[in-house]
Design an enzyme around this catalytic site. Sequence first.
Site, PDB file in Angstrom:
ATOM      1  N   ASP A 162       0.837  -1.202   0.000  1.00 21.62           N
ATOM      2  CA  ASP A 162       0.000   0.000   0.000  1.00 21.62           C
ATOM      3  C   ASP A 162       0.875   1.256   0.000  1.00 21.62           C
ATOM      4  O   ASP A 162       0.579   2.232  -0.681  1.00 21.62           O
ATOM      5  CB  ASP A 162      -0.933  -0.021   1.215  1.00 21.62           C
ATOM      6  CG  ASP A 162      -1.647  -1.360   1.308  1.00 21.62           C
ATOM      7  OD1 ASP A 162      -2.325  -1.722   0.350  1.00 21.62           O
ATOM      8  OD2 ASP A 162      -1.481  -2.077   2.327  1.00 21.62           O
ATOM      9  N   HIS A 190      -4.702  -3.468   6.253  1.00 21.23           N
ATOM     10  CA  HIS A 190      -4.469  -3.691   4.824  1.00 21.23           C
ATOM     11  C   HIS A 190      -5.816  -4.044   4.199  1.00 21.23           C
ATOM     12  O   HIS A 190      -6.182  -5.211   4.083  1.00 21.23           O
ATOM     13  CB  HIS A 190      -3.446  -4.811   4.600  1.00 21.23           C
ATOM     14  CG  HIS A 190      -3.418  -5.248   3.164  1.00 21.23           C
ATOM     15  ND1 HIS A 190      -2.953  -4.445   2.158  1.00 21.23           N
ATOM     16  CD2 HIS A 190      -3.837  -6.383   2.557  1.00 21.23           C
ATOM     17  CE1 HIS A 190      -3.085  -5.067   1.001  1.00 21.23           C
ATOM     18  NE2 HIS A 190      -3.622  -6.248   1.215  1.00 21.23           N
TER      19      HIS A 190
HETATM   20  P1  NAX Z   1      -2.410 -18.239  -4.161  1.00 23.72           P
HETATM   21  O1  NAX Z   1      -3.762 -18.808  -3.960  1.00 23.72           O
HETATM   22  O2  NAX Z   1      -1.838 -18.184  -5.546  1.00 23.72           O
HETATM   23  O3  NAX Z   1      -1.347 -19.013  -3.279  1.00 23.72           O
HETATM   24  C1  NAX Z   1      -1.569 -19.305  -1.941  1.00 23.72           C
HETATM   25  C2  NAX Z   1      -0.877 -20.606  -1.663  1.00 23.72           C
HETATM   26  O4  NAX Z   1      -0.977 -20.845  -0.271  1.00 23.72           O
HETATM   27  C3  NAX Z   1      -1.496 -21.777  -2.389  1.00 23.72           C
HETATM   28  O5  NAX Z   1      -0.487 -22.458  -3.113  1.00 23.72           O
HETATM   29  C4  NAX Z   1      -2.063 -22.639  -1.260  1.00 23.72           C
HETATM   30  O6  NAX Z   1      -1.974 -24.021  -1.519  1.00 23.72           O
HETATM   31  C5  NAX Z   1      -1.171 -22.217  -0.103  1.00 23.72           C
HETATM   32  N1  NAX Z   1      -1.750 -22.436   1.217  1.00 23.72           N
HETATM   33  C6  NAX Z   1      -3.038 -22.322   1.613  1.00 23.72           C
HETATM   34  N2  NAX Z   1      -3.170 -22.649   2.893  1.00 23.72           N
HETATM   35  C7  NAX Z   1      -1.945 -22.974   3.332  1.00 23.72           C
HETATM   36  C8  NAX Z   1      -1.445 -23.420   4.575  1.00 23.72           C
HETATM   37  N3  NAX Z   1      -2.247 -23.604   5.628  1.00 23.72           N
HETATM   38  N4  NAX Z   1      -0.111 -23.659   4.689  1.00 23.72           N
HETATM   39  C9  NAX Z   1       0.692 -23.508   3.626  1.00 23.72           C
HETATM   40  N5  NAX Z   1       0.273 -23.107   2.417  1.00 23.72           N
HETATM   41  C10 NAX Z   1      -1.028 -22.827   2.283  1.00 23.72           C
HETATM   42  O7  NAX Z   1      -2.447 -16.785  -3.523  1.00 23.72           O
HETATM   43  P2  NAX Z   1      -1.376 -15.606  -3.655  1.00 23.72           P
HETATM   44  O8  NAX Z   1      -1.767 -14.759  -4.827  1.00 23.72           O
HETATM   45  O9  NAX Z   1      -0.013 -16.147  -3.602  1.00 23.72           O
HETATM   46  O10 NAX Z   1      -1.734 -14.758  -2.358  1.00 23.72           O
HETATM   47  C11 NAX Z   1      -1.431 -15.253  -1.062  1.00 23.72           C
HETATM   48  C12 NAX Z   1      -2.057 -14.387   0.010  1.00 23.72           C
HETATM   49  O11 NAX Z   1      -1.565 -13.061  -0.066  1.00 23.72           O
HETATM   50  C13 NAX Z   1      -3.583 -14.247  -0.118  1.00 23.72           C
HETATM   51  O12 NAX Z   1      -4.156 -14.373   1.176  1.00 23.72           O
HETATM   52  C14 NAX Z   1      -3.767 -12.835  -0.587  1.00 23.72           C
HETATM   53  O13 NAX Z   1      -5.013 -12.308  -0.236  1.00 23.72           O
HETATM   54  C15 NAX Z   1      -2.630 -12.151   0.118  1.00 23.72           C
HETATM   55  N6  NAX Z   1      -2.211 -10.834  -0.389  1.00 23.72           N
HETATM   56  C16 NAX Z   1      -1.794  -9.924   0.519  1.00 23.72           C
HETATM   57  C17 NAX Z   1      -1.316  -8.692   0.149  1.00 23.72           C
HETATM   58  C18 NAX Z   1      -0.841  -7.702   1.160  1.00 23.72           C
HETATM   59  O14 NAX Z   1      -0.489  -6.593   0.764  1.00 23.72           O
HETATM   60  N7  NAX Z   1      -0.791  -8.010   2.457  1.00 23.72           N
HETATM   61  C19 NAX Z   1      -1.305  -8.279  -1.271  1.00 23.72           C
HETATM   62  C20 NAX Z   1      -1.363  -9.427  -2.228  1.00 23.72           C
HETATM   63  C21 NAX Z   1      -2.246 -10.559  -1.809  1.00 23.72           C
HETATM   64  O15 NAX Z   1      -3.569 -10.240  -2.153  1.00 23.72           O
END
Ligand code: NAX
Length: 327
Positions: A162, A190
Amino acid sequence: MAKKPIRVAVTGAAGNIGYALLFRIASGQMFGADQPVILQLLEIPVEGPQKALKGVAMEIDDCAFPLVQGMTLHGDANEAFGDANWCLLVGSKPRGPGMERADLLKDNGKIFVAQGQAIDRHAAADARVAVVGNPCNTNCMIAASQAKRLSPDRFTAMVRLDENRGRAQLAQKAGVLVTEVSDLFIYGNHSPTMFADYTHAKIGGKDAATVIGDKAWLENEYLPAVGKRGAAIIEARGASSAASAAGALVDHVRDLVTPGAIHSVAIPSGGRYGFADGVWAGMPVKSTANGYEVITSYEMDDFAKSKIKITNDELLSERDTVKEMLG
Ligand code: NAX
């Protein structure tokens, strides 16, 4: 003498952000060009993600990164966090169709209860944690509450994307390089309620609002555009921010390990800037040799206070939704 490697655990390592992140850690952009790392990568223990994780690890091997002194792949958080010096909590479930925010909070909250406990049991004594998985402020609060061995200030959530978005948009409006924009900090959650505090920002060392000269644009266009940038990226790209989120996490951690760096981090608020004690809220910090000092010197005007109240109220409502998950 060569530095001792640090252990970096990354969850969600085969996800979109993971794929954009791991190569940057491995190349030295997060911890420094002379700091070897051991990568400890976690994915959910089911065939598809585990297979994808193996593929990512094969590509890391194929880069022959000199700094990667080890890499382990895991389906169990207790193993992945073993002796970890840094735990980067990226993995969580995306919001499904028709899913309410409260359901997302509760679903993802469970992940952070388990991971907070695993960090407590197995991570290094000096472990630090950065949470990206959404809703990241509240997930961070949950994980910290479960890890009694570590001080809450070792747990941070990421609002750096952000800050970076806010700086880029101010620079574009002013027609200057992004390096001209300083003192732009993110307060609160966020989420679209965050407050990108342009009232203290500077452009070329001068008051940003004076340089921009358009109060209505700052209040009515700039703030919502920064807050809703994630949705705009999804609309344009058909997928959520990944490379920019990974870049922001590199900035977040690199600045936390760089004494003197001043940046926005979501931390236990301690009641500062009008936030409720106990919530994790974005605010400016100055990194020190072992942690950070919070910068408390900014005086907020009534407009800024009203914005902080909105994002604080949201953090309180999130805390209420997950109250049974707090250890
Ligand atoms: P993806 O869905 O591409 O990847 C997430 C991965 O996490 C998947 O491979 C899944 O299998 C794995 N996963 C789920 N539960 C798990 C667990 N208990 N232990 C280990 N692995 C696990 O999402 P991605 O685009 O990589 O985003 C990841 C996270 O970042 C999401 O929650 C998203 O909302 C968050 N974000 C946060 C941002 C921030 O500024 N704080 C910005 C970007 C993003 O939106």
